[in-house]
Design a protein around this motif. Sequence first.
Motif, PDB file in Angstrom:
ATOM      1  N   GLN A  95      80.431  83.982  45.228  1.00  0.00           N
ATOM      2  CA  GLN A  95      81.690  83.391  44.877  1.00  0.00           C
ATOM      3  C   GLN A  95      82.222  82.624  46.190  1.00  0.00           C
ATOM      4  O   GLN A  95      82.795  81.550  46.197  1.00  0.00           O
ATOM      5  CB  GLN A  95      82.902  84.255  44.361  1.00  0.00           C
ATOM      6  CG  GLN A  95      82.676  84.544  42.984  1.00  0.00           C
ATOM      7  CD  GLN A  95      83.592  85.585  42.391  1.00  0.00           C
ATOM      8  OE1 GLN A  95      83.710  86.526  43.232  1.00  0.00           O
ATOM      9  NE2 GLN A  95      83.957  85.546  41.320  1.00  0.00           N
ATOM     10  N   ILE A  96      82.109  83.302  47.445  1.00  0.00           N
ATOM     11  CA  ILE A  96      82.576  82.693  48.737  1.00  0.00           C
ATOM     12  C   ILE A  96      81.833  81.398  48.772  1.00  0.00           C
ATOM     13  O   ILE A  96      82.552  80.483  49.187  1.00  0.00           O
ATOM     14  CB  ILE A  96      82.447  83.773  49.760  1.00  0.00           C
ATOM     15  CG1 ILE A  96      83.184  84.942  49.591  1.00  0.00           C
ATOM     16  CG2 ILE A  96      82.534  82.918  51.161  1.00  0.00           C
ATOM     17  CD1 ILE A  96      83.026  86.055  50.823  1.00  0.00           C
ATOM     18  N   GLY A  97      80.495  81.433  48.714  1.00  0.00           N
ATOM     19  CA  GLY A  97      79.795  80.132  48.621  1.00  0.00           C
ATOM     20  C   GLY A  97      80.196  79.079  47.975  1.00  0.00           C
ATOM     21  O   GLY A  97      80.234  78.012  48.034  1.00  0.00           O
ATOM     22  N   ARG A  98      80.412  79.505  46.565  1.00  0.00           N
ATOM     23  CA  ARG A  98      80.634  78.415  45.488  1.00  0.00           C
ATOM     24  C   ARG A  98      81.995  77.942  45.781  1.00  0.00           C
ATOM     25  O   ARG A  98      82.241  76.716  45.860  1.00  0.00           O
ATOM     26  CB  ARG A  98      80.948  79.114  44.192  1.00  0.00           C
ATOM     27  CG  ARG A  98      79.808  79.377  43.492  1.00  0.00           C
ATOM     28  CD  ARG A  98      79.650  79.741  42.154  1.00  0.00           C
ATOM     29  NE  ARG A  98      80.246  78.607  41.211  1.00  0.00           N
ATOM     30  CZ  ARG A  98      79.658  77.968  40.541  1.00  0.00           C
ATOM     31  NH1 ARG A  98      78.047  77.882  40.647  1.00  0.00           N
ATOM     32  NH2 ARG A  98      80.037  76.869  39.861  1.00  0.00           N
TER      33      ARG A  98
ATOM     34  N   ARG B 265      72.924  85.269  49.473  1.00  0.00           N
ATOM     35  CA  ARG B 265      73.722  85.049  48.105  1.00  0.00           C
ATOM     36  C   ARG B 265      74.747  84.070  48.467  1.00  0.00           C
ATOM     37  O   ARG B 265      75.170  83.156  47.422  1.00  0.00           O
ATOM     38  CB  ARG B 265      74.385  86.239  47.435  1.00  0.00           C
ATOM     39  CG  ARG B 265      73.031  87.073  46.777  1.00  0.00           C
ATOM     40  CD  ARG B 265      73.671  88.317  45.855  1.00  0.00           C
ATOM     41  NE  ARG B 265      72.738  89.170  45.303  1.00  0.00           N
ATOM     42  CZ  ARG B 265      72.729  90.232  45.305  1.00  0.00           C
ATOM     43  NH1 ARG B 265      73.636  91.147  45.726  1.00  0.00           N
ATOM     44  NH2 ARG B 265      71.774  90.971  44.594  1.00  0.00           N
ATOM     45  N   LEU B 266      75.261  84.373  49.404  1.00  0.00           N
ATOM     46  CA  LEU B 266      76.439  83.342  49.786  1.00  0.00           C
ATOM     47  C   LEU B 266      76.008  81.561  49.723  1.00  0.00           C
ATOM     48  O   LEU B 266      76.363  80.641  49.045  1.00  0.00           O
ATOM     49  CB  LEU B 266      77.217  83.528  50.998  1.00  0.00           C
ATOM     50  CG  LEU B 266      78.451  82.621  51.549  1.00  0.00           C
ATOM     51  CD1 LEU B 266      79.292  83.444  52.618  1.00  0.00           C
ATOM     52  CD2 LEU B 266      78.010  81.365  52.092  1.00  0.00           C
TER      53      LEU B 266
ATOM     54  N   SER C 241      79.081  85.936  64.702  1.00  0.00           N
ATOM     55  CA  SER C 241      80.598  85.823  64.750  1.00  0.00           C
ATOM     56  C   SER C 241      81.391  87.197  64.612  1.00  0.00           C
ATOM     57  O   SER C 241      80.764  88.016  63.734  1.00  0.00           O
ATOM     58  CB  SER C 241      81.188  84.757  63.761  1.00  0.00           C
ATOM     59  OG  SER C 241      82.344  84.841  63.452  1.00  0.00           O
ATOM     60  N   PRO C 242      82.425  87.228  65.060  1.00  0.00           N
ATOM     61  CA  PRO C 242      83.076  88.728  64.871  1.00  0.00           C
ATOM     62  C   PRO C 242      83.332  88.821  63.348  1.00  0.00           C
ATOM     63  O   PRO C 242      83.568  90.001  62.843  1.00  0.00           O
ATOM     64  CB  PRO C 242      84.325  88.630  65.679  1.00  0.00           C
ATOM     65  CG  PRO C 242      84.599  87.338  66.340  1.00  0.00           C
ATOM     66  CD  PRO C 242      83.218  86.636  66.228  1.00  0.00           C
ATOM     67  N   VAL C 243      83.678  87.753  62.579  1.00  0.00           N
ATOM     68  CA  VAL C 243      84.131  87.996  61.033  1.00  0.00           C
ATOM     69  C   VAL C 243      82.964  86.721  60.391  1.00  0.00           C
ATOM     70  O   VAL C 243      82.759  85.661  60.915  1.00  0.00           O
ATOM     71  CB  VAL C 243      85.560  87.342  60.932  1.00  0.00           C
ATOM     72  CG1 VAL C 243      86.479  88.595  61.655  1.00  0.00           C
ATOM     73  CG2 VAL C 243      86.025  86.055  61.398  1.00  0.00           C
ATOM     74  N   LEU C 244      83.065  87.000  59.054  1.00  0.00           N
ATOM     75  CA  LEU C 244      82.386  86.054  58.094  1.00  0.00           C
ATOM     76  C   LEU C 244      83.139  84.877  58.174  1.00  0.00           C
ATOM     77  O   LEU C 244      84.341  85.023  57.890  1.00  0.00           O
ATOM     78  CB  LEU C 244      82.104  86.773  56.954  1.00  0.00           C
ATOM     79  CG  LEU C 244      81.442  85.779  55.689  1.00  0.00           C
ATOM     80  CD1 LEU C 244      79.777  85.865  56.086  1.00  0.00           C
ATOM     81  CD2 LEU C 244      81.429  86.509  54.301  1.00  0.00           C
ATOM     82  N   PHE C 245      82.450  83.686  58.379  1.00  0.00           N
ATOM     83  CA  PHE C 245      83.030  82.305  57.984  1.00  0.00           C
ATOM     84  C   PHE C 245      81.983  81.758  57.390  1.00  0.00           C
ATOM     85  O   PHE C 245      80.839  81.674  57.683  1.00  0.00           O
ATOM     86  CB  PHE C 245      83.845  81.728  59.256  1.00  0.00           C
ATOM     87  CG  PHE C 245      83.103  81.209  60.230  1.00  0.00           C
ATOM     88  CD1 PHE C 245      82.722  81.935  61.310  1.00  0.00           C
ATOM     89  CD2 PHE C 245      82.514  79.936  59.993  1.00  0.00           C
ATOM     90  CE1 PHE C 245      82.084  81.366  62.560  1.00  0.00           C
ATOM     91  CE2 PHE C 245      81.882  79.491  61.043  1.00  0.00           C
ATOM     92  CZ  PHE C 245      81.364  80.083  62.228  1.00  0.00           C
ATOM     93  N   VAL C 246      82.395  80.581  56.810  1.00  0.00           N
ATOM     94  CA  VAL C 246      81.597  79.525  56.222  1.00  0.00           C
ATOM     95  C   VAL C 246      82.475  78.221  56.198  1.00  0.00           C
ATOM     96  O   VAL C 246      83.442  77.921  55.799  1.00  0.00           O
ATOM     97  CB  VAL C 246      81.168  79.565  54.832  1.00  0.00           C
ATOM     98  CG1 VAL C 246      82.231  80.202  53.520  1.00  0.00           C
ATOM     99  CG2 VAL C 246      80.303  78.443  54.056  1.00  0.00           C
ATOM    100  N   SER C 247      81.826  77.224  57.189  1.00  0.00           N
ATOM    101  CA  SER C 247      82.463  75.831  57.391  1.00  0.00           C
ATOM    102  C   SER C 247      81.645  74.856  56.667  1.00  0.00           C
ATOM    103  O   SER C 247      80.475  74.754  57.006  1.00  0.00           O
ATOM    104  CB  SER C 247      82.759  75.772  59.022  1.00  0.00           C
ATOM    105  OG  SER C 247      83.254  74.691  59.056  1.00  0.00           O
ATOM    106  N   LEU C 248      82.171  74.004  55.775  1.00  0.00           N
ATOM    107  CA  LEU C 248      81.320  73.480  55.091  1.00  0.00           C
ATOM    108  C   LEU C 248      81.684  71.725  55.443  1.00  0.00           C
ATOM    109  O   LEU C 248      82.926  71.634  55.216  1.00  0.00           O
ATOM    110  CB  LEU C 248      81.276  73.599  53.565  1.00  0.00           C
ATOM    111  CG  LEU C 248      80.334  73.092  52.547  1.00  0.00           C
ATOM    112  CD1 LEU C 248      79.914  74.223  51.832  1.00  0.00           C
ATOM    113  CD2 LEU C 248      80.599  72.019  52.113  1.00  0.00           C
TER     114      LEU C 248
END
Length: 348
Positions: free
Chosen positions: A68-71, A108-109, A132-139
């Motif tokens: 869901q994070i990826g979507r 999965r992301l 990275s110290p935290v998960l992030f996704v920048s698109l």
Amino acid sequence: MSAQRLADVGEFGFLSHLLPQLSASDPCVRIGVGDDAAVVDVDAPLVLTTDALVAGTHFQPGWLSPYQIGRRAYLVNASDIAAMGARPRWCLVSLGAPHDTAERDLLRLMLGVRDAAAEHDATVIGGNVTLSPVLFVSLTLLGTAAAQPIARSGGNVGDRLYVSGELGGAATAVRALLAGTPIGARSRARRAYAEPPARVQLGARLAASGVVSAMIDISDGLLQDLEHICDLSRVGARLDIDNVPVFAPGSRRPSAAAIEQALRGGEDYELLFTVPPAKASRVEQIGSEVGCRLTQIGILTQEHGIVAADGRRLGAAGAAGGYDHYRRGRSRRRAPGRELGKDGRHGS
Ligand SMILES: [Mg+2]
């Protein structure tokens, strides 16, 4: 897929598992994932946007599955492309993850990004992954416009104001999640938050029809985003609050809190747009063609500011008492960075 951590497989191990799942069959993509840069043939005006989701800022653990994070990362960007009346085509994805991230979760992301993009015939053409110290996704999403792109600045006095879908569902879910109130993963509110509607078909159809003068997607709340249209179009607005399509589960009459969330909650990713009065009769037809509820909720006015039908001033910045608690809560998951250059206060 393996249950290994990124620290076990390394960057290149991860990419060797990911890249075969991202092959695209888009004839405009000359070079896709796996090279130094992607190469595409652009056949129309290019429309570009970028937005990030950061763990701890935009969502908390347990709010969204990796898929869901990826979507969601894709859909919030697609909503911006839709708000220009364009169609998403290609995306670049920058991922950051701690060492102990399960490789399976990051795969999965990325499949969430790939699958949501595929629903709009868009493809992942490149990206990178970094510690990275935290998960992030920048698109970064690139779209193309078949018709004249729609800016926020084109509204005129007398134009009718419309909104798609219904407002306040995502904010209802976020409010419950922040408060720790149980909210079913499949409830309508939870889905409104996890799966933004990204009205790509509607946005493109509205642009192609030539009926829309200004458009924006609602990410920061109806009043805030209406204020962006008003500022850039140099007009005011009268909002018929009774006509605002408020998210209310079942057929219950919306509560005062639900109405507040529809006005100020944000994260709806519906389209807010203005239509010259002579063209308003065509809007309903477009809504039924694309299967989307469209509601007239007001009119643009000469006098600056946003007022209710009874003349009461509606401040966007949380002036109405009683909502500060939520705005404090909200600031925990949304960084202050807005869409630079798009709101007229930060450059272009
Ligand atoms: Mg936007």
